[in-house]
Design a protein around this motif. Sequence first.
Motif, mmCIF file in Angstrom:
data_model
loop_
_atom_site.group_PDB
_atom_site.id
_atom_site.type_symbol
_atom_site.label_atom_id
_atom_site.label_comp_id
_atom_site.label_asym_id
_atom_site.label_seq_id
_atom_site.Cartn_x
_atom_site.Cartn_y
_atom_site.Cartn_z
ATOM 1 N N LYS A 212 65.466 137.980 -1.853
ATOM 2 C CA LYS A 212 64.723 137.735 -3.042
ATOM 3 C C LYS A 212 65.207 136.143 -3.457
ATOM 4 C CE LYS A 212 63.464 138.991 -7.543
ATOM 5 N NZ LYS A 212 63.869 138.141 -8.456
ATOM 6 N N GLN A 213 66.747 136.167 -3.559
ATOM 7 C CA GLN A 213 67.037 134.531 -3.802
ATOM 8 C C GLN A 213 66.650 133.635 -2.729
ATOM 9 O OE1 GLN A 213 71.279 134.354 -4.580
ATOM 10 N NE2 GLN A 213 71.164 135.632 -6.610
ATOM 11 N N ALA A 214 66.694 134.315 -1.406
ATOM 12 C CA ALA A 214 66.423 133.287 -0.295
ATOM 13 C C ALA A 214 65.130 132.674 -0.392
ATOM 14 C CB ALA A 214 66.464 134.109 0.957
ATOM 15 N N PHE A 215 64.183 133.716 -0.751
ATOM 16 C CA PHE A 215 62.776 133.137 -1.078
ATOM 17 C C PHE A 215 62.587 132.333 -2.295
ATOM 18 C CE2 PHE A 215 61.059 136.661 1.853
ATOM 19 C CZ PHE A 215 60.010 135.775 2.243
ATOM 20 N N GLU A 216 63.295 132.354 -3.364
ATOM 21 C CA GLU A 216 63.194 131.621 -4.392
ATOM 22 C C GLU A 216 63.712 130.140 -3.953
ATOM 23 O OE1 GLU A 216 64.110 135.021 -7.668
ATOM 24 O OE2 GLU A 216 66.022 133.573 -7.362
ATOM 25 N N TYR A 217 64.707 130.183 -2.970
ATOM 26 C CA TYR A 217 65.142 128.926 -2.606
ATOM 27 C C TYR A 217 64.026 128.198 -1.510
ATOM 28 C CZ TYR A 217 67.524 125.251 0.094
ATOM 29 O OH TYR A 217 67.800 124.137 0.945
ATOM 30 N N SER B 168 62.476 124.470 -1.424
ATOM 31 C CA SER B 168 62.860 123.612 -0.284
ATOM 32 C C SER B 168 62.852 124.238 1.117
ATOM 33 C CB SER B 168 64.326 123.225 -0.513
ATOM 34 O OG SER B 168 64.952 122.282 0.297
ATOM 35 N N LYS B 169 62.963 123.884 2.164
ATOM 36 C CA LYS B 169 62.988 124.312 3.514
ATOM 37 C C LYS B 169 63.950 123.851 4.335
ATOM 38 C CE LYS B 169 59.542 125.371 7.054
ATOM 39 N NZ LYS B 169 58.102 125.200 7.774
ATOM 40 N N TRP C 237 65.581 143.020 6.370
ATOM 41 C CA TRP C 237 64.302 143.431 6.994
ATOM 42 C C TRP C 237 63.333 143.253 6.178
ATOM 43 C CZ3 TRP C 237 68.752 146.989 6.850
ATOM 44 C CH2 TRP C 237 69.255 147.421 8.209
ATOM 45 N N GLU C 238 63.268 143.179 4.841
ATOM 46 C CA GLU C 238 62.193 143.147 4.057
ATOM 47 C C GLU C 238 61.922 141.205 4.151
ATOM 48 O OE1 GLU C 238 62.352 145.920 0.164
ATOM 49 O OE2 GLU C 238 64.160 145.055 0.923
ATOM 50 N N PHE C 239 62.836 140.564 4.261
ATOM 51 C CA PHE C 239 62.687 139.319 3.998
ATOM 52 C C PHE C 239 61.997 138.916 5.440
ATOM 53 C CE2 PHE C 239 64.085 135.139 5.898
ATOM 54 C CZ PHE C 239 64.086 134.348 4.673
ATOM 55 N N LEU C 240 62.354 139.535 6.657
ATOM 56 C CA LEU C 240 61.761 139.171 7.883
ATOM 57 C C LEU C 240 60.358 139.589 7.584
ATOM 58 C CD1 LEU C 240 64.521 140.271 10.321
ATOM 59 C CD2 LEU C 240 63.726 137.818 9.723
ATOM 60 N N GLU C 241 60.148 140.730 6.995
ATOM 61 C CA GLU C 241 58.554 140.989 6.982
ATOM 62 C C GLU C 241 57.748 140.246 6.191
ATOM 63 O OE1 GLU C 241 58.511 145.417 6.190
ATOM 64 O OE2 GLU C 241 56.327 145.297 5.671
ATOM 65 N N LEU C 242 58.364 139.666 5.058
ATOM 66 C CA LEU C 242 57.551 138.575 4.298
ATOM 67 C C LEU C 242 57.518 137.419 5.027
ATOM 68 C CD1 LEU C 242 58.974 139.667 0.610
ATOM 69 C CD2 LEU C 242 56.566 140.126 1.625
ATOM 70 N N GLN C 243 58.578 136.936 5.535
ATOM 71 C CA GLN C 243 58.706 135.658 6.254
ATOM 72 C C GLN C 243 57.419 135.580 7.382
ATOM 73 O OE1 GLN C 243 61.299 135.121 9.127
ATOM 74 N NE2 GLN C 243 60.765 133.166 9.429
ATOM 75 N N GLN C 244 57.121 136.544 7.921
ATOM 76 C CA GLN C 244 56.280 136.680 9.079
ATOM 77 C C GLN C 244 54.932 136.643 8.520
ATOM 78 O OE1 GLN C 244 56.428 136.779 12.421
ATOM 79 N NE2 GLN C 244 58.726 136.196 11.841
#
Lengths: 370, 126
Positions: free
Chosen positions: B41-46, B50-51, B67-74
Amino acid sequence: MSLAKFIRTDTERILGEWEDFAKTLGVGAVLPKWVLRAHAKAILQSIAEDMERPQLDIERDAKVKGEAVHGPIEQVAAVHVDLRIDSGLDLLQIIAEYGALRACVLHLWDATDAEGFARGGEEIIRFTEAIDQGIAESVSVYEQRETKYRDRFLGMLGHDLRNPLNSIALCAISLAEAAHLNEQQFTTVSRIQNSVRRLDRMVGDVLDFARGRLGSPMPINRTRANLGTLAREIADEVQSANPGFSVRLTVSDNLTGDWDVERLKQLFSNLLLNAIQHGSGKDIGVTVETEGDLILIVVRNEGRPIPKESLGIIFDPLVHGRVSDQNKTGLGLGLFIVSEIVSAHQGTIAVSSSAEAGTIFSIRLPRHQS
Amino acid sequence: VADLSEKSVILVVDDDADSRGTLADLLSRRGYVVESAENGKQAFEYLNRSKPALVILDLMMPVMSGWEFLELQQKDPNLRGLPVFVMTASGLVGDIKANALIRKPIDFGMLMSMVNQALEPEHAGH
């Protein structure tokens, strides 16, 4: 009165008596009435319904053979067992509930309609079969849940042990990079790094052991690879870490197949380290070749032969405590893990040992999953 | 002294504070600019602000797992192409979409060669 009709008309009385028993079952004593009764009524109704309909020969055969059936009894039993597991009952308590249900029904039927009970042989068999179906489904669901929890537990255990190891490993690198370390300080840092590697291997071994002992198969991730190349990589690695020994590797052509590469590296490494640790000679021979459709791996070391009585238990885990060998150190999981890797690849492993031929491990692996 | 604005930014996502901090230190010493997050979640906020050039992502984390991060990233067309190295202390990772999978304890030498290879065109030296 037929047994099925008795179950339908006297459901509440049966449930009352059964409930008294269920309360005596450990955690059952503290469960509220609605939880205790939940689904028991549905189980009785599904059994009565099953008994009222004619049974096909094919169904009877399936029951006798213990084959999986997915009728109304199983559906209700599956929900019931889930609820009971969530309430903290163990498998024995769940099975005891079914036993009590059977006893209550038959006892009350006899007390209510002794004549019907006396000539109800066929119905009693059918009723008992239905109870058995409920128990079989409960055991099956319980096992599935256990496997899931077990895998999750092992995953968490590995995670919780390796995270601090990771931190130690990174800190050791950070220390090694610090300026002005003297030789002794460098040695200390490299000892930390070696210990991390050893601990990491041990964590892996213990997790593999726990997984094997708890009945979960070793997960295998197959990719296309050449077994000769893998053998060479590990032989070189083991040779350079053990310069006092001579690892002689012979590989033939055509050794490509679908394997779990990391696991097969572990297999070679464990076999070679076992030969170094337990063989008294300095030469270790490894051959990897084709044998018909199979790949044959042979690892041979010289030294005192393994006694016949020890050969039979050599792949058992934690065997060190049972076999007297001053050379043995560690947990003694290496060969157990080798046999688990072989079995996960649907292969076979054999060992022979004599003063003339030395100790020989022979592994046969199919190239692909069948 | 190289201009910091030219350095590649690496986002390290790990709930283990010791691992995260030490990895960040080691990467910083090699000239990378390191940002940290404790979970997906914090990673997505960042990432909303910024990228980075690369994400180094742990899998088993509270709040939002790797796993959730990767799913949302895709699912996000703006983030789908972002390189992600997954690091894990678990034996089983399942089927994941990532540029690399690194086992903990990390082989730091191997990680660095992979990081350098992935970021070479934009990373000057080190």
